[in-house]
Design an enzyme around this catalytic site. Structure first.
Site, PDB file in Angstrom:
ATOM      1  N   LYS A  22      56.637 -60.983 -42.224  1.00 38.65           N
ATOM      2  CA  LYS A  22      55.963 -61.089 -43.282  1.00 38.65           C
ATOM      3  C   LYS A  22      55.943 -59.901 -44.433  1.00 38.65           C
ATOM      4  O   LYS A  22      56.434 -60.170 -45.497  1.00 38.65           O
ATOM      5  CB  LYS A  22      54.341 -61.436 -42.904  1.00 38.65           C
ATOM      6  CG  LYS A  22      53.589 -61.501 -44.082  1.00 38.65           C
ATOM      7  CD  LYS A  22      51.955 -61.719 -43.575  1.00 38.65           C
ATOM      8  CE  LYS A  22      51.312 -60.383 -43.411  1.00 38.65           C
ATOM      9  NZ  LYS A  22      50.733 -59.803 -44.507  1.00 38.65           N
ATOM     10  N   ASN A  23      55.416 -58.976 -43.793  1.00 34.70           N
ATOM     11  CA  ASN A  23      55.567 -57.686 -44.852  1.00 34.70           C
ATOM     12  C   ASN A  23      56.966 -57.451 -45.415  1.00 34.70           C
ATOM     13  O   ASN A  23      56.979 -56.878 -46.677  1.00 34.70           O
ATOM     14  CB  ASN A  23      54.989 -56.397 -44.025  1.00 34.70           C
ATOM     15  CG  ASN A  23      53.693 -56.506 -43.797  1.00 34.70           C
ATOM     16  OD1 ASN A  23      52.806 -57.503 -44.391  1.00 34.70           O
ATOM     17  ND2 ASN A  23      53.190 -55.784 -42.942  1.00 34.70           N
ATOM     18  N   CYS A 118      39.626 -53.392 -50.067  1.00 32.22           N
ATOM     19  CA  CYS A 118      40.040 -54.189 -49.323  1.00 32.22           C
ATOM     20  C   CYS A 118      39.238 -53.972 -48.201  1.00 32.22           C
ATOM     21  O   CYS A 118      38.592 -52.713 -48.170  1.00 32.22           O
ATOM     22  CB  CYS A 118      41.521 -53.654 -49.117  1.00 32.22           C
ATOM     23  SG  CYS A 118      42.279 -54.294 -47.729  1.00 32.22           S
ATOM     24  N   ARG A 123      42.618 -48.216 -50.164  1.00 32.72           N
ATOM     25  CA  ARG A 123      43.946 -48.604 -50.384  1.00 32.72           C
ATOM     26  C   ARG A 123      44.382 -48.257 -52.079  1.00 32.72           C
ATOM     27  O   ARG A 123      44.631 -49.221 -52.663  1.00 32.72           O
ATOM     28  CB  ARG A 123      44.259 -50.058 -50.061  1.00 32.72           C
ATOM     29  CG  ARG A 123      43.866 -50.267 -48.451  1.00 32.72           C
ATOM     30  CD  ARG A 123      44.327 -51.508 -48.071  1.00 32.72           C
ATOM     31  NE  ARG A 123      45.912 -51.611 -47.799  1.00 32.72           N
ATOM     32  CZ  ARG A 123      46.325 -52.463 -47.072  1.00 32.72           C
ATOM     33  NH1 ARG A 123      45.494 -53.596 -46.854  1.00 32.72           N
ATOM     34  NH2 ARG A 123      47.789 -52.717 -46.969  1.00 32.72           N
ATOM     35  N   ASP A 308      49.085 -51.463 -37.652  1.00 34.61           N
ATOM     36  CA  ASP A 308      49.036 -53.020 -37.697  1.00 34.61           C
ATOM     37  C   ASP A 308      48.830 -53.280 -36.253  1.00 34.61           C
ATOM     38  O   ASP A 308      48.829 -54.552 -36.091  1.00 34.61           O
ATOM     39  CB  ASP A 308      49.955 -53.613 -38.405  1.00 34.61           C
ATOM     40  CG  ASP A 308      49.786 -53.851 -39.976  1.00 34.61           C
ATOM     41  OD1 ASP A 308      48.645 -53.550 -40.417  1.00 34.61           O
ATOM     42  OD2 ASP A 308      50.622 -54.169 -40.586  1.00 34.61           O
ATOM     43  N   ARG A 400      47.504 -66.363 -42.710  1.00 35.51           N
ATOM     44  CA  ARG A 400      48.165 -65.390 -43.640  1.00 35.51           C
ATOM     45  C   ARG A 400      49.441 -64.830 -43.112  1.00 35.51           C
ATOM     46  O   ARG A 400      50.392 -64.165 -43.630  1.00 35.51           O
ATOM     47  CB  ARG A 400      47.416 -64.239 -44.167  1.00 35.51           C
ATOM     48  CG  ARG A 400      46.169 -64.797 -45.057  1.00 35.51           C
ATOM     49  CD  ARG A 400      45.435 -63.465 -45.676  1.00 35.51           C
ATOM     50  NE  ARG A 400      46.554 -62.672 -46.181  1.00 35.51           N
ATOM     51  CZ  ARG A 400      45.945 -61.477 -46.878  1.00 35.51           C
ATOM     52  NH1 ARG A 400      44.791 -61.275 -46.814  1.00 35.51           N
ATOM     53  NH2 ARG A 400      46.678 -60.865 -47.362  1.00 35.51           N
TER      54      ARG A 400
HETATM   55  C1  UD1 Z   1      50.485 -50.123 -44.961  1.00 37.33           C
HETATM   56  C2  UD1 Z   1      51.019 -49.565 -43.426  1.00 37.33           C
HETATM   57  C3  UD1 Z   1      52.073 -50.516 -43.102  1.00 37.33           C
HETATM   58  C4  UD1 Z   1      51.622 -51.859 -43.154  1.00 37.33           C
HETATM   59  C5  UD1 Z   1      50.623 -52.338 -44.117  1.00 37.33           C
HETATM   60  C6  UD1 Z   1      50.010 -53.608 -43.908  1.00 37.33           C
HETATM   61  C7  UD1 Z   1      51.347 -47.378 -43.072  1.00 37.33           C
HETATM   62  C8  UD1 Z   1      52.028 -46.112 -43.623  1.00 37.33           C
HETATM   63  N1  UD1 Z   1      51.643 -47.987 -43.963  1.00 37.33           N
HETATM   64  O1  UD1 Z   1      51.394 -50.206 -45.769  1.00 37.33           O
HETATM   65  O2  UD1 Z   1      52.775 -50.020 -41.955  1.00 37.33           O
HETATM   66  O3  UD1 Z   1      52.538 -52.790 -42.607  1.00 37.33           O
HETATM   67  O4  UD1 Z   1      49.803 -51.368 -44.463  1.00 37.33           O
HETATM   68  O5  UD1 Z   1      48.986 -53.776 -43.140  1.00 37.33           O
HETATM   69  O6  UD1 Z   1      51.375 -47.451 -41.796  1.00 37.33           O
HETATM   70  N2  UD1 Z   1      47.678 -44.562 -50.270  1.00 37.33           N
HETATM   71  C9  UD1 Z   1      47.177 -43.787 -51.285  1.00 37.33           C
HETATM   72  N3  UD1 Z   1      47.786 -43.978 -52.753  1.00 37.33           N
HETATM   73  C10 UD1 Z   1      48.959 -44.804 -52.909  1.00 37.33           C
HETATM   74  C11 UD1 Z   1      49.350 -45.613 -51.898  1.00 37.33           C
HETATM   75  C12 UD1 Z   1      48.956 -45.316 -50.469  1.00 37.33           C
HETATM   76  O7  UD1 Z   1      46.374 -43.086 -51.356  1.00 37.33           O
HETATM   77  O8  UD1 Z   1      49.399 -44.780 -54.008  1.00 37.33           O
HETATM   78  C13 UD1 Z   1      47.191 -44.352 -49.186  1.00 37.33           C
HETATM   79  C14 UD1 Z   1      46.578 -45.603 -48.318  1.00 37.33           C
HETATM   80  O9  UD1 Z   1      45.229 -45.794 -48.844  1.00 37.33           O
HETATM   81  C15 UD1 Z   1      46.863 -45.404 -46.858  1.00 37.33           C
HETATM   82  C16 UD1 Z   1      48.176 -44.697 -46.886  1.00 37.33           C
HETATM   83  O10 UD1 Z   1      48.332 -44.116 -47.909  1.00 37.33           O
HETATM   84  O11 UD1 Z   1      45.821 -44.659 -46.546  1.00 37.33           O
HETATM   85  C17 UD1 Z   1      49.338 -45.230 -46.427  1.00 37.33           C
HETATM   86  O12 UD1 Z   1      49.355 -46.735 -47.389  1.00 37.33           O
HETATM   87  P1  UD1 Z   1      50.501 -47.411 -47.653  1.00 37.33           P
HETATM   88  O13 UD1 Z   1      51.706 -47.073 -46.569  1.00 37.33           O
HETATM   89  O14 UD1 Z   1      50.932 -47.361 -49.044  1.00 37.33           O
HETATM   90  O15 UD1 Z   1      50.271 -48.708 -47.187  1.00 37.33           O
HETATM   91  P2  UD1 Z   1      50.999 -50.298 -47.199  1.00 37.33           P
HETATM   92  O16 UD1 Z   1      52.166 -50.083 -48.120  1.00 37.33           O
HETATM   93  O17 UD1 Z   1      49.858 -51.378 -47.447  1.00 37.33           O
END
Ligand code: UD1
Length: 422
Positions: A22-23, A118, A123, A308, A400
């Site tokens: 999915k992702n 969220c 996030r 996850d 989802r």
């Molecule tokens: C994250 C997971 C990914 C998972 C997805 C769905 C990690 C590193 N990432 O990806 O494996 O498949 O959720 O559940 O495990 N952050 C900031 N600022 C930003 C972007 C991120 O502070 O601009 C922080 C987030 O709040 C979080 C961390 O960085 O604490 C990692 O986030 P990120 O990898 O960007 O999240 P996803 O891409 O959603």
């Protein structure tokens, strides 16, 4: 709203096919915006998150055709007719924030809603915006939307992330493909999703090196072209179903699964006393009559233990022998499943980012609900090992991210059914 009813039914046995990721698929779909030629994706999972992003891409001018029962998707963004990704969709599906990079790179402008909060944490998206600014875009925040403009196009740069963000790495990577000059992304995500996205972009004509390492180099090109790309198997679905026989007992083969994508989980499962092996067609998991032992886990970016899979692993630890310590380092509020597991008889203590789980001999079925996808599935796993009936409500979370979960688990002997309406 539908619910899922699970009854503990002893050991599982058989095979479960693993769907496309999915992702990964969500990010690949966004890449279709980078070219006026069709991008064909195969092994597409049939999930509501995929439908939601398809709707967003259509609203931007992309034609979306589905073949073979939805397994093949052809995306043609011949012309971008709108550069605005609406709040109504982005708030429902955070991955849709990743249309920012492709839209900006191709059109010189993108107006994308901020995703908002969220269930699992704040996030933030500051790193995404930092990356776009580094690439030469001007960013303004207005009315809850990110307005990004680069009338002269993006230009190559060095982007150094302070910590790993999968979403920000992928937004930067897609945007950099059409930037003028060379972009170096440091402290890049190494997730299989990111590697697969890079592979797809390369098939579309992008020049990318280093995907899968912490430093990705992108040589910008003038235009990208169409391609056909097969979505990799879903490592989170794989990990979830690996935990099913570990919790309920038995032996299950996950067909199409790739062990190299879940090596951190596999190592922890082996430490807990579960047999995990590679087969010619996938991954096999076997638990003998003995229970599992408690082990500690800390979530981390890939190749570490996936956030996850933390909820599902917690369900497994609920009936393990001994005490385990589960530390969540990626999201600040990702133990929403703990109070529900406690309703099923689990002994869990949460302090900040650490959950301490003391194994109990048996869980008991209960009506439960969860506020996110992986938390919901952890309750189904717990239900497989519980005495009596577990009714998991708010099934839309499961739909989802898990394709036909009740069918897949029934096929290996679980007593699980969807209860309509209510
Ligand atoms: C994250 C997971 C990914 C998972 C997805 C769905 C990690 C590193 N990432 O990806 O494996 O498949 O959720 O559940 O495990 N952050 C900031 N600022 C930003 C972007 C991120 O502070 O601009 C922080 C987030 O709040 C979080 C961390 O960085 O604490 C990692 O986030 P990120 O990898 O960007 O999240 P996803 O891409 O959603």
């Amino acid at each position: 709203m539908d619910s899922i009813l699970v009854k503990g039914n002893g050991a599982l046995s058989g095979r479960i096919p693993i769907s496309g990721a999915k992702n990964t698929c969500l990010k690949l779909m966004g890449a279709a915006l980078l070219t006026d030629e069709p991008l064909t994706l195969t092994n597409v999972p049939r999930l509501t998150d995929i439908d939601t992003l398809a709707t967003l891409l259509q609203s931007l001018g992309t034609e979306v055709a589905r073949l073979q029962d939805g397994r093949v998707m052809i995306l043609s963004a011949r012309q971008i007719t709108d550069r605005r990704a609406d709040y109504e969709i982005v708030r429902k599906l955070r991955a849709s924030f990743n249309v920012l990079g492709p839209l900006l790179a191709r059109e010189g402008e993108a107006i994308v809603s901020l995703p908002g909060g969220c269930a699992i944490g704040a996030r933030k998206v500051d790193l995404h915006m930092m990356a776009m600014e580094k690439l030469g875009a001007t960013i303004e925040l207005r009315d809850g939307y990110v307005h990004a403009t680069a009338p002269q196009g993006l230009r190559g740069t060095v982007i150094e992330f302070p910590f790993v963000s999968v979403g920000a790495t992928e937004n930067a990577l897609t945007a950099a493909t059409l930037a003028r000059g060379t972009t170096v992304i440091r402290n890049a995500a190494r997730e299989p999703d990111t590697v697969d996205l890079a592979r797809c972009l390369s098939a579309m004509g992008a020049r990318i090196e280093g995907a899968g390492t912490s430093e990705i180099t992108v040589e910008g090109v003038d235009r990208l072209h169409g391609a056909t790309h097969r979505v990799i198997p879903d490592r989170i679905e794989l990990g979830t179903f690996m935990i099913a026989p570990a919790i309920a007992g038995g032996e299950v083969e996950l067909v199409g699964g790739r062990l190299d994508m879940v090596s951190a989980l596999a190592a922890k499962m082996e430490e807990a006393g579960v047999e995990v092996s590679e087969t010619p067609g996938g991954v096999k998991v076997r638990r003998n009559g003995n229970g599992v032992r408690a082990v500690d886990v800390t979530t981390a970016p890939f190749p570490g233990f996936a956030t996850d899979l933390q909820a599902q692993f917690m369900a497994l630890m609920c009936t393990a022998q001994g005490m385990s310590r589960l530390e969540e380092t990626i999201f600040e509020n990702r133990f929403m499943h703990a109070p529900e597991l406690i309703r099923m008889g689990a002994d869990i203590d949460v302090h900040g980012g650490v959950a301490t789980v003391k194994g109990v001999p048996k869980l008991r079925g209960a009506p439960v609900m969860a506020t996110d996808l992986r938390a919901s599935v952890s309750l189904i796993l717990a239900g497989l090992a519980a005495e009596g009936e577990t009714l998991v409500s708010r099934v839309y979370h499961l739909d989802r991210g898990y394709e036909r979960i009740e069918e897949k688990l029934s096929a290996v002997g679980a007593l699980i059914e969807r209860v309509r309406g209510g």
